[in-house]
Design a protein around this motif. Structure first.
Motif, short mmCIF file in Angstrom:
data_model
loop_
_atom_site.label_atom_id
_atom_site.label_comp_id
_atom_site.label_asym_id
_atom_site.label_seq_id
_atom_site.Cartn_x
_atom_site.Cartn_y
_atom_site.Cartn_z
N ALA A 11 0.83 -1.21 0.00
CA ALA A 11 0.00 0.00 0.00
C ALA A 11 0.86 1.27 0.00
O ALA A 11 0.57 2.22 -0.72
CB ALA A 11 -0.95 -0.01 1.21
N CYS A 12 1.93 1.27 0.78
CA CYS A 12 2.81 2.45 0.84
C CYS A 12 3.50 2.66 -0.50
O CYS A 12 3.64 3.79 -0.97
CB CYS A 12 3.86 2.31 1.94
N ARG A 13 3.91 1.56 -1.15
CA ARG A 13 4.57 1.67 -2.44
C ARG A 13 3.60 2.29 -3.46
O ARG A 13 3.94 3.20 -4.20
CB ARG A 13 5.03 0.29 -2.92
N GLN A 14 2.35 1.80 -3.44
CA GLN A 14 1.34 2.30 -4.37
C GLN A 14 1.02 3.78 -4.11
O GLN A 14 0.95 4.59 -5.03
CB GLN A 14 0.08 1.44 -4.24
N ALA A 15 0.85 4.13 -2.84
CA ALA A 15 0.51 5.51 -2.48
C ALA A 15 1.62 6.46 -2.88
O ALA A 15 1.38 7.57 -3.36
CB ALA A 15 0.23 5.61 -0.98
N SER A 16 2.85 6.01 -2.72
CA SER A 16 4.00 6.83 -3.08
C SER A 16 4.01 7.07 -4.59
O SER A 16 4.25 8.19 -5.06
CB SER A 16 5.28 6.11 -2.62
N ARG A 17 3.73 6.01 -5.38
CA ARG A 17 3.63 6.14 -6.84
C ARG A 17 2.55 7.14 -7.22
O ARG A 17 2.75 8.01 -8.06
CB ARG A 17 3.26 4.81 -7.46
N TRP A 18 1.38 6.99 -6.61
CA TRP A 18 0.27 7.89 -6.94
C TRP A 18 0.60 9.33 -6.61
O TRP A 18 0.22 10.26 -7.30
CB TRP A 18 -1.02 7.45 -6.21
N GLN A 19 1.34 9.51 -5.50
CA GLN A 19 1.70 10.87 -5.13
C GLN A 19 2.61 11.48 -6.19
O GLN A 19 2.43 12.63 -6.59
CB GLN A 19 2.39 10.88 -3.76
N THR A 20 3.57 10.69 -6.65
CA THR A 20 4.48 11.17 -7.69
C THR A 20 3.72 11.47 -8.97
O THR A 20 3.93 12.51 -9.60
CB THR A 20 5.56 10.09 -7.98
N MET A 21 2.81 10.56 -9.36
CA MET A 21 2.12 10.70 -10.64
C MET A 21 1.09 11.83 -10.65
O MET A 21 0.87 12.46 -11.68
CB MET A 21 1.47 9.38 -11.03
N THR A 22 0.43 12.06 -9.51
CA THR A 22 -0.63 13.08 -9.48
C THR A 22 -0.13 14.41 -8.95
O THR A 22 -0.78 15.44 -9.15
CB THR A 22 -1.82 12.64 -8.58
N GLY A 23 0.98 14.39 -8.23
CA GLY A 23 1.46 15.60 -7.60
C GLY A 23 0.60 16.05 -6.43
O GLY A 23 0.71 17.18 -5.96
N ARG A 24 -0.26 15.14 -5.95
CA ARG A 24 -1.13 15.49 -4.82
C ARG A 24 -0.75 14.68 -3.58
O ARG A 24 -0.35 13.53 -3.69
CB ARG A 24 -2.59 15.16 -5.11
N ASP A 25 -0.96 15.30 -2.43
CA ASP A 25 -0.69 14.63 -1.17
C ASP A 25 -1.88 13.77 -0.75
O ASP A 25 -2.67 14.15 0.12
CB ASP A 25 -0.39 15.66 -0.07
N LEU A 26 -2.04 12.63 -1.40
CA LEU A 26 -3.14 11.73 -1.03
C LEU A 26 -2.75 10.98 0.22
O LEU A 26 -1.63 10.48 0.35
CB LEU A 26 -3.38 10.75 -2.18
#
Ligand code: C2E
Ligand code: MG
Ligand code: MG
Ligand code: MG
Length: 277
Positions: A98-113
């Motif tokens: 989950a942390c790996r995925q969230a980190s990817r999404w943060q990089t890709m979206t530029g948002r602090d999810l």
């Protein structure tokens, strides 16, 4: 009399009990194998800002993708995982994924999810838990401030000093703590004062009939007031209808989560809900 009762109340080890034990042992063996074969996956459900409807984060929910049984839900394996102690290994796999995925999404979206992950008492109170979290955050590059651990009330009711130290160390790392299923467990509010808690998650049992049952609406309103007076964020779970959402908005609940917005889904599918740049 006690002696008599004792004599008459001895437990027979019945065939039904034997069958139950066998099932449990079979499940434990299967979970061990699932770990070896890396069959645990994470599904994600959106957390939505009540006022704006924006997706601001997600909850990670464990699933077991079994070649024989299909997709197995946590209700069917978490209890055995907890009893057998396998939850510490399974929990680690889920947290890392989950942390790996969230980190990817943060990089890709530029948002602090923000990512929420459920942890059970067995995990939280193993001596190396804080170190495990720290290592996973470092390896995956997820900012500690974007991770929230969801625990149930019974978990924070362990009032011994070691448990307390774990929670304080997590807080010092910058990781947040949410009380899951709030209102269903021990009704003592002692821990709200003594533990570093950031979020209350109102149990979906209070949300279900919020438009029909004045008591439920009053309870939700009281939890929101309590949370806000203590500087905590309040989340409602199990939001399934526009009507429930309207009530939660009127009562000032900060975030909502439920089938109305999205059902838990695999990463690729969940990603479609994210705000892309
Ligand atoms: P929870 O943390 O309270 O998670 C919410 C549960 O409600 C999830 O069930 C979710 O799919 C379901 N749900 C979400 N929205 C709605 C809705 O609108 N209506 C209804 N009726 N249900 C909704 P799920 O995924 O089956 O998980 C059940 C429980 O298993 C979780 O409850 C949590 O306590 C536990 N669990 C799940 N993943 C993990 C994990 O990785 N580690 C640990 N220790 N426990 C986990
Ligand atoms: Mg939860
Ligand atoms: Mg919950
Ligand atoms: Mg629940």
């Amino acid at each position: 009399r006690a002696k008599e009762r004792g004599k008459n109340n001895y437990q027979m080890f019945t065939p039904a009990m034997q069958a139950k034990t066998n099932l449990r042992m079979e499940m434990e063996r299967a979970l061990r194998q699932a770990l070896e074969r890396d069959e645990f996956v994470v599904h994600y459900q959106a957390k939505v800002e009540t006022v704006s409807g924006r997706v601001v984060g997600m909850e990670a929910l464990a699933r077991w993708q079994s070649p024989g049984k299909g997709l197995v839900m946590p209700g069917q394996f978490i209890p055995v995982a907890e009893e057998s102690g396998l939850i510490t290994a399974i929990g680690k796999v889920i947290l890392r994924q989950a942390c790996r995925q969230a980190s990817r999404w943060q990089t890709m979206t530029g948002r602090d999810l923000r990512l929420a992950v459920n942890v059970s008492a067995k995990q939280l109170y193993q001596p190396e838990f804080v170190e495990t979290v720290e290592t996973i955050l470092r390896e995956t590059g997820l900012a500690p401030g974007l991770l929230e651990l969801e625990v149930t009330e019974s978990v924070v009711m362990h009032q011994d000093t070691a448990a307390n130290r774990t929670l304080l160390e997590l807080a010092a790392l910058g990781v947040s703590l949410a009380i899951d299923d709030f209102g269903t467990g021990y009704s003592s509010l002692y821990y709200l004062k003594h533990f570093p808690i950031d979020t209350l998650k109102i149990d979906r049992g209070f949300v279900r009939d919020i438009g029909r049952d004045a008591n439920d609406a009053a309870i939700v309103g009281a939890i929101v007031s309590l949370g806000h007076s203590l500087g905590l964020s309040v989340v409602a779970e199990g939001v399934e209808t526009a009507e429930q959402l309207a009530y939660l908005r009127a009562l000032g609940c900060d975030l909502c989560q439920g089938y109305y917005f999205s059902e838990p889904a695999p990463a690729e599918q969940f990603a479609e809900l994210l705000p892309w740049p």
